[in-house]
Structure formats: structure tokens, C-alpha cells
Design an enzyme around this catalytic site. Sequence first.
Site, short mmCIF file in Angstrom:
data_model
loop_
_atom_site.label_atom_id
_atom_site.label_comp_id
_atom_site.label_asym_id
_atom_site.label_seq_id
_atom_site.Cartn_x
_atom_site.Cartn_y
_atom_site.Cartn_z
N HIS A 2 67.19 48.25 76.24
CA HIS A 2 66.06 47.61 76.89
C HIS A 2 66.51 47.18 78.28
O HIS A 2 67.69 46.86 78.47
CB HIS A 2 65.66 46.31 76.18
CG HIS A 2 65.11 46.46 74.80
ND1 HIS A 2 65.85 46.24 73.68
CD2 HIS A 2 63.86 46.77 74.37
CE1 HIS A 2 65.10 46.41 72.59
NE2 HIS A 2 63.88 46.74 72.99
N ASP A 16 68.18 43.79 77.94
CA ASP A 16 69.40 43.67 77.13
C ASP A 16 70.60 43.53 78.06
O ASP A 16 71.61 42.93 77.70
CB ASP A 16 69.66 44.94 76.29
CG ASP A 16 68.69 45.11 75.14
OD1 ASP A 16 68.00 44.15 74.80
OD2 ASP A 16 68.63 46.24 74.59
N GLU A 64 56.02 53.36 70.10
CA GLU A 64 56.59 53.01 68.79
C GLU A 64 55.73 51.94 68.12
O GLU A 64 55.50 50.88 68.68
CB GLU A 64 58.02 52.50 68.96
CG GLU A 64 58.62 52.02 67.64
CD GLU A 64 60.06 51.54 67.79
OE1 GLU A 64 60.69 51.84 68.82
OE2 GLU A 64 60.53 50.86 66.87
N GLU A 94 59.44 54.88 63.86
CA GLU A 94 60.65 54.32 63.23
C GLU A 94 60.46 54.47 61.73
O GLU A 94 59.41 54.08 61.19
CB GLU A 94 60.84 52.86 63.63
CG GLU A 94 62.06 52.25 62.92
CD GLU A 94 62.40 50.83 63.38
OE1 GLU A 94 62.47 50.60 64.60
OE2 GLU A 94 62.59 49.97 62.50
N HIS A 111 59.34 51.31 60.01
CA HIS A 111 58.03 50.82 60.42
C HIS A 111 56.90 51.57 59.71
O HIS A 111 55.83 51.02 59.49
CB HIS A 111 57.87 50.91 61.94
CG HIS A 111 58.82 50.01 62.68
ND1 HIS A 111 58.88 49.98 64.05
CD2 HIS A 111 59.72 49.10 62.24
CE1 HIS A 111 59.80 49.11 64.42
NE2 HIS A 111 60.33 48.56 63.35
N ASP A 166 63.42 56.76 65.47
CA ASP A 166 64.31 55.63 65.17
C ASP A 166 64.69 55.69 63.69
O ASP A 166 63.81 55.65 62.82
CB ASP A 166 63.62 54.29 65.45
CG ASP A 166 63.73 53.88 66.91
OD1 ASP A 166 64.30 54.66 67.72
OD2 ASP A 166 63.25 52.77 67.25
N ASP A 202 60.71 43.58 58.72
CA ASP A 202 61.48 44.64 59.38
C ASP A 202 62.98 44.40 59.20
O ASP A 202 63.64 43.88 60.09
CB ASP A 202 61.10 44.62 60.87
CG ASP A 202 61.57 45.86 61.60
OD1 ASP A 202 61.91 46.86 60.93
OD2 ASP A 202 61.58 45.83 62.84
N ASP A 204 65.47 46.51 58.95
CA ASP A 204 66.34 47.37 59.77
C ASP A 204 67.72 47.62 59.14
O ASP A 204 68.76 47.37 59.76
CB ASP A 204 66.54 46.76 61.17
CG ASP A 204 65.30 46.88 62.06
OD1 ASP A 204 64.51 47.82 61.85
OD2 ASP A 204 65.14 46.04 62.97
N ASP A 223 68.43 52.72 65.22
CA ASP A 223 67.78 51.42 65.43
C ASP A 223 67.84 50.59 64.14
O ASP A 223 66.86 50.49 63.40
CB ASP A 223 66.33 51.60 65.88
CG ASP A 223 65.74 50.27 66.32
OD1 ASP A 223 66.50 49.29 66.43
OD2 ASP A 223 64.52 50.20 66.52
#
Length: 411
Positions: A76, A79, A208, A246, A249, A274, A284, A286, A316
Site C-alpha cells: 500500500h 505501508d 477487490e 481474494e 473474501h 489474493d 477475515d 486471513d 495476502d
Amino acid sequence: MPIPENQQQALVSRLMSACGGAYSPETRRKYYITGPQWAGAYQGQALFHAPTRPEIGYADIIRHYGKIGIGYWCTHDTDVIPTEALAKDGQAEIVAGIKKALAENNVKFSMVTTETFHHAVWAGGPAAEAPEVREYAKFRVRNTVDIGHELGANFAVYWPGSLGYYVQGAIDELDSLRWYADALNAACDRDIETAAKYKRATLKHCLEAKPFEPQAEILLPTSDAMLAFIASGLLTHPEMVGLNPEYLHELMWGAAPRASLARALTAGKLFHFDINDGYRLKHDVDIGVGLVNPLDWLNVLVLLRSHGYNGPFNLDYKPPRTTSAFGVFEVSFPTAVDRFITLWEMAGEVLSDPIIKEATDALKAGGGAANPHDAEAVTKANRELLTLHELIAHRLVQILIGAHRGRVFSA
Ligand code: GLC
Ligand code: MN
Ligand code: MN
């Protein structure tokens, strides 16, 4: 016997090599696997959780990725660049530092994404009513496009996480969608200009979706909603915009990820993917790819391999907060990469498996009913063939767990 702290890393490393099955960094680099800055830098924090790991900057993350054999890095804007330094001298210095770190570690830049969810400026979302918020959003996505070209990216991702609301009736959804499209249009216009300046191809702009979080109600909650948005007429360059689904997701709302991906492929919009794992109808989480749904993952990769997907596989996920800073690069990343590669190679095995091939061909040949307008005759002609569906499913599980090679535990 307690294991003293100073012996724990050695234990973890010894058990890691005892696990076996690791690919070499050179082999890992042959796959289009991308590692996000935010995944490596994730400190284990969440709404109810304090961080468990110290901060880590881009130079260290890029170095670790290079060593592991993760050939591409993505980030990002914020980031790595403080919000107040964006599009200023501070940004140019950081971008130069990133270029150097990438070159030194033989890592390429794949994708850049704009953070439009964390900072207080996005409290009303990236397409809020106030024109200055929307102007700021355009400034941010244009600047992201510039960073992307400067570092050699091919993709830009947009997760409109805060495009939605908590309380009903305060916003007009049609306005919000139109304003969100305005920002994407600004990004595409800037991309056309900047790409020409750099003599590069334009970026692939990838939307996304996530069905819940961080808003209570999300305006574009699924990849399918985004496909409709791309085709809605609101975008001035719909051909430049596609999807970054993703895995989790899609699973979160109860979808079959393989079917979501199939719809994206059918539309020619599967640009970026992702990869991670988790549970249906939960938040989420992940989790690393393949730790929860390896069979589904195998099937997803069979689909992507058979339809020639050649975009990035973006790691991700979030190393769990129980994993130490050492463990993130000793265990979490290498094992995620290796599970992906293993599943990808297995998908190749599935596609060349003679049993699956013969069964699939037989199903496609059908029974050859003399009169295809006669329901009874058509049913009868295919009655025995359809058992092959279950046989194929069995064969896939066999390949996944190695059962076709036989397995014995107790004599
Ligand atoms: C956030 C989301 C992640 C998304 C990324 C890209 O980190 O959690 O899913 O891929 O933003 O913008
Ligand atoms: Mn994601
Ligand atoms: Mn996620």
C-alpha cells in the site's frame, strides 16, 4: 523439561527441516508469487488484540522475501510512505530506497495499492459526500499510479473497504458508486498519461471485494457486484479495470470460490488473485493458503491451470499472532509458499491423471441416446456414466492425500 528461550529458535528450525518437502528459493522464484509488505509487517494486532511482534520495515521484508525466494513484492502507499509525505520529497527518498532494496535482493515490484480505509480522512469512506474528500481520493490514486510506474508495477489494486455505512439512510448509494467510479477514472486517466511518459504498458487496475468489514454494510461486497459495477457505464475505461478476488473474501459470504473465479474468468476479468484460507461466514481471518481447505484449493488451482490464468498469486494472509518475528520468515512464509507450489503441482497431476481424463472424456461423450428429445432415453443413456462424478471426487482426494500411493500407519 522446559525448553529455554535461547534454544527455541534452533528447535523450530530443526523441526522445519525435519518436515521436509521444502522447495529451493530458485524453484520458488519460478512461480508468480507476490509477497505484500503488510503481510510481513503484520504485528498480530486486531480489534481485540494487542500486537505480538515488533515493527519491521520494507528493507528487512524485501531482504527476507528475496532469501526465501518470493520473487515479487507489493505494498500500500502508506505501508511505506507516511501519509504526510505522500507526493512530496519524502516520498521520492523512500521510493529510491525501495528501488535499491529490490535490486539488492533480486525482488521485483508487482503491485501497488492505495490505502483508503485506515486514516481518519476516510471516516466517511473513499467516496464521501464532501468534494474535498473525493478530490483527496483522486490525488491518492493518481499518486499511487505514479509510484507504480516508478517502481515497475504491472498491477494496481483497490479494496474499497470503507465504501458503505454503519447507519442506514444517511448516504445515497447511487451517488457513492458514481463518486467511487470518478476516483477510478482519475486513476486510469493518470495511468494512460504516466505509462506514455515511462514508455510502459498501462497498469491492470483490479477491484477487490470483501463482503463484511470494516463497514457494517458494503456497497460492492462481492466480485460479482464488482463485475456489474465495471460494466455499469460509470467507468470511462472499463477495459483497464478487472478483479483481484481474494479466496477468503469469497468464502466469507458463503460462495464457492471456484465458481466466483469461474465467473471472473468468463468475463475476462481475472487479473490478480489474493491467496489465503479461512472459514465460511466468519470474519477475515486471513490464514495461510491451504491450511483450512486444501481440497478446495486443489480444485481452485485445477480450474486456474486449465484456463490459463497467468497473473500473480498474492500471499495476502496474516501470520498468526502466535508466530514470533523469527517464525514469520522461518516458518510462516516459506510454508505458505511451499503449500501453494505443492497444490499447484498437484493440480498439474490432476490435469494429466489418466483416470480423471478418461472419466471426464466419457462424461462429455455421453451415452448417445438415440432420441435426445426423449427424457427417459436420455436419463437411461447416462445413468451409469454419472457415477463418475463421485469417482472423480474420490480420485482428487486420493491425489491430495497421496492415497493412490497407499498408506499404512499400524500394521
Ligand atoms: C487490505 C486488505 C487486503 C487487500 C489490501 C489491498 O490490506 O485487508 O485484503 O488485499 O488491503 O488493498
Ligand atoms: Mn486481499
Ligand atoms: Mn482478507
